[in-house]
Design a protein around this motif. Structure first.
Motif, PDB file in Angstrom:
ATOM      1  N   ALA A  33       0.637  -1.058  -0.381  1.00 54.73           N
ATOM      2  CA  ALA A  33       0.248  -0.236  -0.255  1.00 54.73           C
ATOM      3  C   ALA A  33       1.015   1.188  -0.107  1.00 54.73           C
ATOM      4  O   ALA A  33       0.581   2.240  -0.468  1.00 54.73           O
ATOM      5  CB  ALA A  33      -0.977   0.176   0.909  1.00 54.73           C
ATOM      6  N   ASP A  34       1.711   1.108   0.103  1.00 54.54           N
ATOM      7  CA  ASP A  34       3.276   2.266   0.387  1.00 54.54           C
ATOM      8  C   ASP A  34       3.870   2.022  -0.914  1.00 54.54           C
ATOM      9  O   ASP A  34       4.521   1.644  -1.281  1.00 54.54           O
ATOM     10  CB  ASP A  34       3.728   2.173   1.399  1.00 54.54           C
ATOM     11  N   GLU A  35       3.223   3.383  -2.569  1.00 54.01           N
ATOM     12  CA  GLU A  35       4.068   3.101  -3.173  1.00 54.01           C
ATOM     13  C   GLU A  35       5.260   3.697  -2.655  1.00 54.01           C
ATOM     14  O   GLU A  35       5.940   2.973  -4.395  1.00 54.01           O
ATOM     15  CB  GLU A  35       3.345   4.253  -4.029  1.00 54.01           C
ATOM     16  N   SER A  36       5.647   4.686  -2.309  1.00 54.38           N
ATOM     17  CA  SER A  36       7.568   5.192  -1.978  1.00 54.38           C
ATOM     18  C   SER A  36       8.362   3.974  -1.742  1.00 54.38           C
ATOM     19  O   SER A  36       9.782   3.821  -2.085  1.00 54.38           O
ATOM     20  CB  SER A  36       7.065   6.081  -1.521  1.00 54.38           C
ATOM     21  N   SER A  37       7.750   3.094  -0.495  1.00 49.55           N
ATOM     22  CA  SER A  37       8.314   1.698   0.000  1.00 49.55           C
ATOM     23  C   SER A  37       8.526   0.855  -1.482  1.00 49.55           C
ATOM     24  O   SER A  37      10.075   0.286  -1.706  1.00 49.55           O
ATOM     25  CB  SER A  37       7.782   1.505   0.874  1.00 49.55           C
ATOM     26  N   LEU A  38       7.306   0.388  -2.292  1.00 46.90           N
ATOM     27  CA  LEU A  38       7.939  -0.182  -4.109  1.00 46.90           C
ATOM     28  C   LEU A  38       8.885  -0.295  -4.659  1.00 46.90           C
ATOM     29  O   LEU A  38       9.353  -0.612  -4.817  1.00 46.90           O
ATOM     30  CB  LEU A  38       6.563  -0.702  -4.044  1.00 46.90           C
TER      31      LEU A  38
END
Length: 291
Positions: free
Chosen positions: A50-55
């Protein structure tokens, strides 16, 4: 670099161990403290679908990725695949479920899996889809009743399921992630024979050297037992799944494991013998069923 999602799960942790012996591996997890793979060349990154920056951080420099998502989590596959495409990931191997290919399976989990497969096929990445039948390790959910009463309780005890050893699923995933010839292929994975809960009980009795007996649950008792462990949508999906098994939908055996790995799939007796000690330990909090 190969990214492994679900790196603390039933399949992901085995995939991570197999890969780490020969490849640089990055493990994506919400809880790095649960990671047990410590081989040289292994990176652990904290992240969440759910965390696009972490992806984006996790997928930077990654060539291939193993994708495992929670069936009821909306949007996780789409976010992951968008980030993978932006990062230039070449190959994605997705863990799905054999129920997807059964037109009679219309529960919410299977519908979501079908949609997630569609998203993957249209992502632009080179893809491989793994559709395992139920995991043999699901029977670890019986260990409390085995320890306390010498009883296995289940619904529809004489219905057969061609369940598969999770290690065989993981080894197939490793081949698909690292070898040629798997692009745009969908693999159904089963064990060598279809087996019933009654037969599994007899196998466990031999392996554990215990006088076990099987006790069939009626529908209401099965629903109540599942409701103590899972949310309502999963309970309904598992009950629907059991009904399809009763009607013979899960008995078909495929030789895909042998075709991909070069060796026969493990039997339930082999799995039970290798996990004998697990039935003498206290139950794990994370025994999520595969269908």
């Amino acid at each position: 670099m190969i990214l492994v999602g679900g790196a603390t799960g039933t399949i992901g942790r085995v995939v991570a161990r197999r890969l780490a012996a020969e490849h640089p591996v990055r493990l994506l997890t919400r809880d790095p403290g649960r990671i047990t793979v410590t081989a040289p060349g292994t990176e652990v990154v904290r992240g969440d679908y759910a965390d696009e920056s972490s992806l984006r951080r996790a997928l930077h420099g990654v060539r291939a990725a193993f994708l495992v998502t929670v069936p009821l989590a909306e949007g996780d596959d789409a976010r992951f695949l968008a980030a993978a495409g932006a990062a230039g990931v070449e190959r994605v191997v997705k863990l799905s479920a054999a129920a997807v290919e059964d037109p009679a399976a219309r529960d919410g989990i299977t519908r979501r899996q079908r949609e997630n497969e569609r998203i993957l096929r249209s992502s632009g990445c080179e893809w491989t889809i793994l559709r395992p039948r139920s995991f043999m390790s699901n029977t670890l959910s019986w260990r409390t009743s085995i320890q306390e009463a010498g009883i296995v309780r289940a619904l529809y005890g004489t219905s057969a399921n061609a369940c598969v050893d999770p290690r065989d699923v993981a080894e197939t995933a490793v081949h698909a992630l690292t070898g040629p010839g798997h692009a745009h292929r969908t693999y159904t994975l089963t064990g060598p024979t279809a087996i019933t809960a009654v037969e599994q009980t007899a196998t466990l009795a031999r392996v554990l050297e215990l006088p076990l007996r099987f006790e069939e649950l009626d529908f209401d008792a099965a629903r109540d037992a599942l409701s103590r462990r899972y949310p309502a949508p999963i309970v309904q999906a598992l009950l629907d799944s059991a009904a399809r098994q009763r009607d013979g939908a899960k008995a078909r055996v495929c030789d895909t494991v042998r075709e991909i790995t070069g060796r026969a799939p493990r039997s339930y007796e082999e799995w039970a013998a290798d996990h004998r000690s697990a039935f003498t330990r206290s139950a794990s909090a994370d025994l999520r069923p595969a269908r």
